[in-house]
Scaffold this active site. Structure first.
Site, short mmCIF file in Angstrom:
data_model
loop_
_atom_site.label_atom_id
_atom_site.label_comp_id
_atom_site.label_asym_id
_atom_site.label_seq_id
_atom_site.Cartn_x
_atom_site.Cartn_y
_atom_site.Cartn_z
N LYS A 14 0.81 -1.22 0.00
CA LYS A 14 0.00 0.00 0.00
C LYS A 14 0.84 1.27 0.00
O LYS A 14 0.45 2.25 -0.61
CB LYS A 14 -1.01 0.00 1.16
CG LYS A 14 -0.42 0.26 2.52
CD LYS A 14 -1.49 0.21 3.60
CE LYS A 14 -0.86 0.01 4.97
NZ LYS A 14 0.24 0.91 5.35
N ARG A 89 -6.64 3.14 11.33
CA ARG A 89 -6.26 1.73 11.53
C ARG A 89 -7.22 1.01 12.47
O ARG A 89 -7.12 -0.19 12.64
CB ARG A 89 -4.90 1.68 12.22
CG ARG A 89 -3.61 1.60 11.49
CD ARG A 89 -3.10 0.51 10.81
NE ARG A 89 -1.72 0.13 10.86
CZ ARG A 89 -0.74 0.62 10.14
NH1 ARG A 89 -0.90 1.66 9.37
NH2 ARG A 89 0.45 0.06 10.17
N ARG A 128 11.30 -7.39 2.25
CA ARG A 128 11.55 -5.99 2.61
C ARG A 128 12.50 -5.92 3.82
O ARG A 128 13.36 -5.03 3.89
CB ARG A 128 10.23 -5.30 2.95
CG ARG A 128 10.39 -3.81 3.23
CD ARG A 128 9.05 -3.13 3.31
NE ARG A 128 8.39 -3.35 4.58
CZ ARG A 128 7.14 -2.98 4.87
NH1 ARG A 128 6.41 -2.39 3.95
NH2 ARG A 128 6.61 -3.20 6.04
N ARG A 134 14.02 -2.70 8.05
CA ARG A 134 13.12 -2.01 8.98
C ARG A 134 13.03 -2.80 10.27
O ARG A 134 12.86 -4.01 10.26
CB ARG A 134 11.74 -1.87 8.34
CG ARG A 134 11.44 -0.46 7.90
CD ARG A 134 10.13 -0.35 7.20
NE ARG A 134 8.98 -0.66 8.06
CZ ARG A 134 7.73 -0.40 7.71
NH1 ARG A 134 7.48 0.17 6.56
NH2 ARG A 134 6.74 -0.71 8.51
N ARG A 145 1.58 -7.73 13.49
CA ARG A 145 1.01 -6.67 12.66
C ARG A 145 -0.11 -7.21 11.78
O ARG A 145 -1.12 -6.54 11.56
CB ARG A 145 2.12 -6.00 11.84
CG ARG A 145 3.04 -5.16 12.75
CD ARG A 145 4.31 -4.75 12.06
NE ARG A 145 4.06 -3.88 10.94
CZ ARG A 145 4.75 -3.91 9.81
NH1 ARG A 145 5.74 -4.76 9.65
NH2 ARG A 145 4.46 -3.08 8.84
P1 AMP Z 1 3.15 1.26 8.41
O1 AMP Z 1 4.32 1.90 7.73
O2 AMP Z 1 1.84 1.84 7.97
O3 AMP Z 1 3.16 -0.23 8.36
O4 AMP Z 1 3.27 1.67 9.97
C1 AMP Z 1 4.37 1.26 10.73
C2 AMP Z 1 4.03 1.31 12.21
O5 AMP Z 1 3.69 2.68 12.59
C3 AMP Z 1 2.82 0.50 12.63
O6 AMP Z 1 3.12 -0.87 12.85
C4 AMP Z 1 2.40 1.21 13.91
O7 AMP Z 1 3.25 0.90 14.99
C5 AMP Z 1 2.64 2.67 13.53
N1 AMP Z 1 1.43 3.25 12.92
C6 AMP Z 1 1.28 3.67 11.62
N2 AMP Z 1 0.05 4.13 11.40
C7 AMP Z 1 -0.61 4.01 12.57
C8 AMP Z 1 -1.93 4.29 13.00
N3 AMP Z 1 -2.85 4.81 12.17
N4 AMP Z 1 -2.26 4.04 14.30
C9 AMP Z 1 -1.36 3.53 15.15
N5 AMP Z 1 -0.11 3.21 14.82
C10 AMP Z 1 0.27 3.45 13.54
#
Ligand code: AMP
Length: 194
Positions: A14, A89, A128, A134, A145
């Site tokens: 995404k 989320r 990744r 990461r 996750r």
């Molecule tokens: P992502 O890059 O979208 O996978 O986000 C990486 C991490 O950032 C997630 O696993 C959460 O720990 C945090 N995170 C990102 N977006 C949110 C959100 N909307 N609410 C809470 N935590 C978030």
């Protein structure tokens, strides 16, 4: 101008699709994951707080996340359109976003749901991890996750589906094909709504 959301499981691609879709529709992508990662890199107070949750694959508390999004969406460059990636989320964040947009007299146009098989998601995330290193791409954190996506984020998709604004896009295959499918699907959805 369009106000869009892209929702997909970790590893669904995404983030990458958000960049291409946003460029196509002439809007800016707003990724909460990226915003948090930049806070972590810049050693801000929010970064320090968020990091503990991110490293475990947990969601950063809503209070912090909602405030960060509200600040970002107050910027001029996203006044007329944006593509939210990674937010909302959970259903509480969805309610916070509803309230935020209502206060601005704005509404969402479309939600893109990027669908992919679990097995493909895990393979992409492990790849990744090797390529980008990461800190939240380790096997147990990936599992957590994915679990959180099913428990917390699927209900967000259901809620938007009930409003009739979700466009489902097959997230399997290569990057270009997915982008083309997404652009076509969103274009025809927006076209039929006018
Ligand atoms: P992502 O890059 O979208 O996978 O986000 C990486 C991490 O950032 C997630 O696993 C959460 O720990 C945090 N995170 C990102 N977006 C949110 C959100 N909307 N609410 C809470 N935590 C978030």
């Amino acid at each position: 101008m369009t106000r869009m959301i892209i929702i997909g499981a970790p590893g669904s691609g995404k983030g990458t699709q958000a960049e291409y879709l946003a460029a196509h529709f002439g809007i800016l992508p707003v990724s909460t994951g990226e915003l948090f990662r930049s806070h972590v890199r810049e050693l801000t107070e929010l970064g320090a707080e968020a990091r503990a949750f991110m490293d475990k694959g947990e969601l950063v508390p809503d209070r912090l996340t909602d405030a960060m999004v509200a600040r970002r969406l107050a910027d001029d460059d996203v006044r007329n359109g944006f593509l939210l990636d990674g937010y909302p989320r959970n259903v509480a964040q969805l309610a916070a976003l509803d309230a935020l947009l209502e206060g601005k007299g704005q509404r969402l146009d479309v939600v893109v749901q990027l669908a992919a098989e679990d097995e493909e998601l895990v393979q992409r995330l492990l790849k990744r991890a090797r390529e980008q290193g990461r800190s939240d791409d380790t096997a147990p954190v990936i599992r957590r996750r994915l679990e959180l996506y099913r428990e917390e984020t699927q209900p967000v998709v259901s809620a938007y589906s009930e409003r009739g604004i979700v466009v489902e896009v097959d997230g399997g295959g290569d990057r270009e094909a997915i982008t083309e499918r997404a652009i076509a699907a969103v274009g025809s959805f927006l076209g039929t709504r006018q």
